[in-house]
Design a protein around this motif. Structure first.
Motif, PDB file in Angstrom:
ATOM      1  N   ALA A   2       0.855  -1.186   0.000  1.00 40.00           N
ATOM      2  CA  ALA A   2       0.000   0.000   0.000  1.00 40.00           C
ATOM      3  C   ALA A   2       0.891   1.236   0.000  1.00 40.00           C
ATOM      4  CB  ALA A   2      -0.917   0.005   1.211  1.00 40.00           C
ATOM      5  N   VAL A   3       0.394   2.305  -0.585  1.00 35.64           N
ATOM      6  CA  VAL A   3       1.124   3.569  -0.629  1.00 35.64           C
ATOM      7  C   VAL A   3       0.291   4.611   0.115  1.00 35.64           C
ATOM      8  CG1 VAL A   3       2.031   5.371  -2.140  1.00 35.64           C
ATOM      9  CG2 VAL A   3       2.242   2.970  -2.802  1.00 35.64           C
ATOM     10  N   VAL A   4       0.968   5.416   0.932  1.00 39.11           N
ATOM     11  CA  VAL A   4       0.295   6.455   1.697  1.00 39.11           C
ATOM     12  C   VAL A   4       1.138   7.724   1.647  1.00 39.11           C
ATOM     13  CG1 VAL A   4       1.350   5.763   3.897  1.00 39.11           C
ATOM     14  CG2 VAL A   4      -0.787   7.017   3.914  1.00 39.11           C
ATOM     15  N   GLN A   5       0.464   8.863   1.617  1.00 39.90           N
ATOM     16  CA  GLN A   5       1.160  10.141   1.681  1.00 39.90           C
ATOM     17  C   GLN A   5       0.918  10.704   3.074  1.00 39.90           C
ATOM     18  OE1 GLN A   5       0.218  12.838  -1.453  1.00 39.90           O
ATOM     19  NE2 GLN A   5       1.903  14.202  -0.962  1.00 39.90           N
ATOM     20  N   ALA A   6       1.998  11.026   3.781  1.00 37.09           N
ATOM     21  CA  ALA A   6       1.895  11.544   5.140  1.00 37.09           C
ATOM     22  C   ALA A   6       3.038  12.511   5.397  1.00 37.09           C
ATOM     23  CB  ALA A   6       1.941  10.399   6.149  1.00 37.09           C
ATOM     24  N   ASP A   7       2.742  13.567   6.106  1.00 40.77           N
ATOM     25  CA  ASP A   7       3.758  14.572   6.447  1.00 40.77           C
ATOM     26  C   ASP A   7       4.489  15.085   5.210  1.00 40.77           C
ATOM     27  OD1 ASP A   7       3.115  14.151   9.154  1.00 40.77           O
ATOM     28  OD2 ASP A   7       4.551  12.509   9.304  1.00 40.77           O
ATOM     29  N   GLY A   8       3.767  15.192   4.078  1.00 39.25           N
ATOM     30  CA  GLY A   8       4.362  15.699   2.847  1.00 39.25           C
ATOM     31  C   GLY A   8       5.317  14.743   2.174  1.00 39.25           C
ATOM     32  N   ARG A   9       5.326  13.485   2.605  1.00 37.51           N
ATOM     33  CA  ARG A   9       6.218  12.471   2.024  1.00 37.51           C
ATOM     34  C   ARG A   9       5.394  11.273   1.562  1.00 37.51           C
ATOM     35  NH1 ARG A   9      10.364  12.301   6.956  1.00 37.51           N
ATOM     36  NH2 ARG A   9      11.627  10.913   5.686  1.00 37.51           N
ATOM     37  N   GLU A  59      -4.463   7.656   7.960  1.00 40.62           N
ATOM     38  CA  GLU A  59      -4.297   8.754   8.897  1.00 40.62           C
ATOM     39  C   GLU A  59      -5.675   9.224   9.343  1.00 40.62           C
ATOM     40  OE1 GLU A  59      -0.765  11.449   8.558  1.00 40.62           O
ATOM     41  OE2 GLU A  59      -1.194  11.038   6.442  1.00 40.62           O
ATOM     42  N   HIS A  60      -5.797   9.443  10.653  1.00 43.32           N
ATOM     43  CA  HIS A  60      -7.057   9.917  11.215  1.00 43.32           C
ATOM     44  C   HIS A  60      -6.724  10.801  12.411  1.00 43.32           C
ATOM     45  CE1 HIS A  60     -11.391   9.740  11.928  1.00 43.32           C
ATOM     46  NE2 HIS A  60     -11.091   9.684  13.214  1.00 43.32           N
ATOM     47  N   GLY A  61      -7.063  12.073  12.304  1.00 46.77           N
ATOM     48  CA  GLY A  61      -6.715  13.000  13.375  1.00 46.77           C
ATOM     49  C   GLY A  61      -5.206  13.116  13.503  1.00 46.77           C
ATOM     50  N   ARG A  62      -4.704  13.007  14.720  1.00 48.18           N
ATOM     51  CA  ARG A  62      -3.262  13.131  14.979  1.00 48.18           C
ATOM     52  C   ARG A  62      -2.521  11.804  14.894  1.00 48.18           C
ATOM     53  NH1 ARG A  62      -3.543  15.689  20.737  1.00 48.18           N
ATOM     54  NH2 ARG A  62      -4.188  13.562  20.872  1.00 48.18           N
ATOM     55  N   HIS A  63      -3.206  10.736  14.554  1.00 47.43           N
ATOM     56  CA  HIS A  63      -2.579   9.412  14.557  1.00 47.43           C
ATOM     57  C   HIS A  63      -2.633   8.732  13.188  1.00 47.43           C
ATOM     58  CE1 HIS A  63      -3.418   9.966  18.886  1.00 47.43           C
ATOM     59  NE2 HIS A  63      -2.259   9.354  18.998  1.00 47.43           N
ATOM     60  N   SER A  64      -1.744   7.782  13.034  1.00 49.43           N
ATOM     61  CA  SER A  64      -1.770   6.864  11.897  1.00 49.43           C
ATOM     62  C   SER A  64      -2.202   5.509  12.436  1.00 49.43           C
ATOM     63  CB  SER A  64      -0.384   6.743  11.265  1.00 49.43           C
ATOM     64  OG  SER A  64       0.019   7.966  10.698  1.00 49.43           O
ATOM     65  N   TYR A  65      -3.031   4.818  11.677  1.00 48.58           N
ATOM     66  CA  TYR A  65      -3.510   3.492  12.070  1.00 48.58           C
ATOM     67  C   TYR A  65      -3.043   2.490  11.027  1.00 48.58           C
ATOM     68  CZ  TYR A  65      -6.411   5.937  15.402  1.00 48.58           C
ATOM     69  OH  TYR A  65      -6.836   6.725  16.442  1.00 48.58           O
ATOM     70  N   ARG A  66      -2.478   1.385  11.495  1.00 47.93           N
ATOM     71  CA  ARG A  66      -2.005   0.337  10.604  1.00 47.93           C
ATOM     72  C   ARG A  66      -2.930  -0.855  10.747  1.00 47.93           C
ATOM     73  NH1 ARG A  66      -0.135  -4.173   9.762  1.00 47.93           N
ATOM     74  NH2 ARG A  66       0.275  -4.766  11.886  1.00 47.93           N
ATOM     75  N   ARG A  87      -1.914   1.713  16.486  1.00 49.99           N
ATOM     76  CA  ARG A  87      -1.939   3.159  16.347  1.00 49.99           C
ATOM     77  C   ARG A  87      -0.559   3.735  16.659  1.00 49.99           C
ATOM     78  NH1 ARG A  87      -5.594   7.066  20.117  1.00 49.99           N
ATOM     79  NH2 ARG A  87      -3.884   6.751  21.557  1.00 49.99           N
ATOM     80  N   SER A  88      -0.224   4.831  15.950  1.00 52.53           N
ATOM     81  CA  SER A  88       1.060   5.497  16.153  1.00 52.53           C
ATOM     82  C   SER A  88       0.904   6.998  15.956  1.00 52.53           C
ATOM     83  CB  SER A  88       2.096   4.965  15.159  1.00 52.53           C
ATOM     84  OG  SER A  88       3.323   5.668  15.298  1.00 52.53           O
ATOM     85  N   ALA A  89       1.748   7.766  16.630  1.00 48.78           N
ATOM     86  CA  ALA A  89       1.779   9.212  16.422  1.00 48.78           C
ATOM     87  C   ALA A  89       2.594   9.562  15.183  1.00 48.78           C
ATOM     88  CB  ALA A  89       2.369   9.901  17.653  1.00 48.78           C
TER      89      ALA A  89
END
Length: 156
Positions: A2-9, A59-66, A87-89
């Motif tokens: 899977a590919v995800v975009q997070a924090d501009g990366r 990504e949901h709110g302030r967390h990432s869920y795997r 869950r992770s920050a």
């Protein structure tokens, strides 16, 4: 995978059934792994049958869920597939369950397992529609000779 975009990366999660789930940063221009990028270890099964696959990060709110599928798929009504989440920050982890156990150490909260006629629930995808998060997955219908079907549950 899977590919995800997070924090501009841009990130890709991947991993074979038996050796766990990993993540690497991608170059958005080439789609290839960033040169010398660290490979982050997101989940492993420390116990038999070691099976974990189908990594997805939302990504949901302030967390990432795997999310990932565990155990045996594709055996009809004998399937033991189930879905766990952590869950992770940070998008790169560590992902932990509600007790704080990291997923590479066997952690993960059980999100969905077989029950009643729904056998081998797994192979999921999470998506948003009209402001709600949804979980789509496949299962085998024990009351219909093990016919494979699609399930859809709202996530809360």
């Amino acid at each position: 995978m899977a590919v995800v975009q997070a924090d501009g990366r841009l990130w890709m999660t991947f991993g074979p059934y038996w050796t766990g789930i990993r993540m690497v940063e991608l170059d958005p221009g080439t789609g290839k792994a960033v040169e010398d990028a660290p490979v982050h270890h997101l989940a492993t099964r420390p116990d038999e049958p070691y099976a974990v696959e189908g990594p997805e990060i939302v990504e949901h709110g302030r967390h990432s869920y795997r999310f990932a599928s565990y155990d045996a798929c594709c055996a009809g009504v004998n399937s033991t597939y189930k879905i766990k989440a952590g869950r992770s920050a940070s998008v790169t982890g560590p992902y932990v369950d509600g007790d704080g156990t990291p997923m590479p150490e066997g952690g993960g909260d059980l999100l969905l397992a077989g029950h009643g006629e729904y056998v081998g629930t797994g192979g999921r995808s999470v998506f948003k529609d009209r402001g709600s998060d949804w979980l789509a997955y496949h299962y085998y219908d024990a009351e219909d000779e093990g016919t494979p079907k699609i399930g859809l549950n709202r996530l809360k």
